[in-house]
Design a protein around this motif. Structure first.
Motif, PDB file in Angstrom:
ATOM      1  N   THR A  16       0.871  -1.166   0.000  1.00  0.00           N
ATOM      2  CA  THR A  16       0.000   0.000   0.000  1.00  0.00           C
ATOM      3  C   THR A  16       0.909   1.217   0.000  1.00  0.00           C
ATOM      4  O   THR A  16       2.139   1.075  -0.053  1.00  0.00           O
ATOM      5  CB  THR A  16      -0.912   0.024   1.256  1.00  0.00           C
ATOM      6  N   SER A  17       0.334   2.373   0.107  1.00  0.00           N
ATOM      7  CA  SER A  17       1.160   3.580   0.146  1.00  0.00           C
ATOM      8  C   SER A  17       1.952   3.678   1.446  1.00  0.00           C
ATOM      9  O   SER A  17       2.905   4.438   1.527  1.00  0.00           O
ATOM     10  CB  SER A  17       0.295   4.827  -0.038  1.00  0.00           C
ATOM     11  N   VAL A  18       1.599   2.865   2.451  1.00  0.00           N
ATOM     12  CA  VAL A  18       2.273   2.969   3.747  1.00  0.00           C
ATOM     13  C   VAL A  18       2.944   1.687   4.227  1.00  0.00           C
ATOM     14  O   VAL A  18       3.647   1.700   5.232  1.00  0.00           O
ATOM     15  CB  VAL A  18       1.301   3.466   4.847  1.00  0.00           C
ATOM     16  N   GLU A  19       2.742   0.551   3.527  1.00  0.00           N
ATOM     17  CA  GLU A  19       3.297  -0.703   4.049  1.00  0.00           C
ATOM     18  C   GLU A  19       3.596  -1.709   2.934  1.00  0.00           C
ATOM     19  O   GLU A  19       2.845  -1.843   1.984  1.00  0.00           O
ATOM     20  CB  GLU A  19       2.306  -1.331   5.032  1.00  0.00           C
ATOM     21  N   LEU A  20       4.695  -2.436   3.135  1.00  0.00           N
ATOM     22  CA  LEU A  20       5.060  -3.590   2.316  1.00  0.00           C
ATOM     23  C   LEU A  20       4.863  -4.810   3.198  1.00  0.00           C
ATOM     24  O   LEU A  20       5.371  -4.853   4.317  1.00  0.00           O
ATOM     25  CB  LEU A  20       6.522  -3.478   1.873  1.00  0.00           C
ATOM     26  N   ARG A  21       4.080  -5.811   2.728  1.00  0.00           N
ATOM     27  CA  ARG A  21       3.753  -6.981   3.556  1.00  0.00           C
ATOM     28  C   ARG A  21       3.937  -8.265   2.749  1.00  0.00           C
ATOM     29  O   ARG A  21       3.557  -8.346   1.594  1.00  0.00           O
ATOM     30  CB  ARG A  21       2.320  -6.906   4.059  1.00  0.00           C
ATOM     31  N   ILE A  22       4.513  -9.264   3.439  1.00  0.00           N
ATOM     32  CA  ILE A  22       4.731 -10.602   2.888  1.00  0.00           C
ATOM     33  C   ILE A  22       4.125 -11.596   3.869  1.00  0.00           C
ATOM     34  O   ILE A  22       4.407 -11.523   5.063  1.00  0.00           O
ATOM     35  CB  ILE A  22       6.241 -10.889   2.734  1.00  0.00           C
TER      36      ILE A  22
END
Length: 167
Positions: free
Chosen positions: A76-82
């Motif tokens: 998202t514009s605020v987070e990278l998630r795996i």
């Protein structure tokens, strides 16, 4: 309000084989954004590869046939998630980290003598020194979920809006 270009999410299954790394990396590349600096990007790739290879080599080692590894990647514009879901018996990652911390605190600790579990060391470094949030928890269904995330800080702009010499 966020636009569609500020987020991306993909969920997919990969055969539980190390040669699936190419597909996993290709799918991760789809999340790439100018908003993510190169250091954060490489750290994310590294954590993803470590999590995927651990699911294949450890969690699914004794399962025949091994089930696929489920992966969800999102930005998202605020987070990278795996998120990586495996079907293995799991282990206590928090206790493994506590043991690693005790080893590293020892006056005779020599990292070059370490023979195994380098991924554990790497993930701990990402967590402690680079600000990654990492959890490993039992899922309602069989197996465990490794969640890895990092806040995306806005990149500094090249010049303030309206500034510049024109040209």
């Amino acid at each position: 309000m966020t636009s569609a270009s500020t987020s991306h999410r993909e969920s997919f299954l990969v055969p539980s084989q190390l040669d699936g790394v190419g597909e996993v990396l290709a799918r991760f590349e789809r999340l790439r954004s100018a908003q993510i600096n190169d250091t954060l990007w490489v750290e994310g790739q590294t954590a993803l590869m470590e999590g995927f290879s651990n699911a294949v080599r450890h969690a699914h080692r004794d399962l025949s046939p091994p089930p696929p590894v489920a992966i969800e990647l999102s930005r998202t514009s605020v987070e990278l998630r795996i998120q990586i879901d495996d079907h293995g018996p799991g282990y206590d990652m928090e206790e493994a980290w506590r043991q690693l911390d005790r080893e590293q605190a020892s006056s005779d600790y020599d990292p070059l003598e370490r023979e195994a579990h380098w991924g554990l060391v790497l993930l701990r470094q990402l967590q402690r020194q680079r600000g990654w949030q990492i959890t490993y928890q039992r899922r309602r269904e069989q197996g465990y979920r490794l969640s890895i995330s990092h806040r995306i800080d806005p990149l500094p702009s090249q010049a303030p809006s309206g500034a510049g010499s024109g040209g």
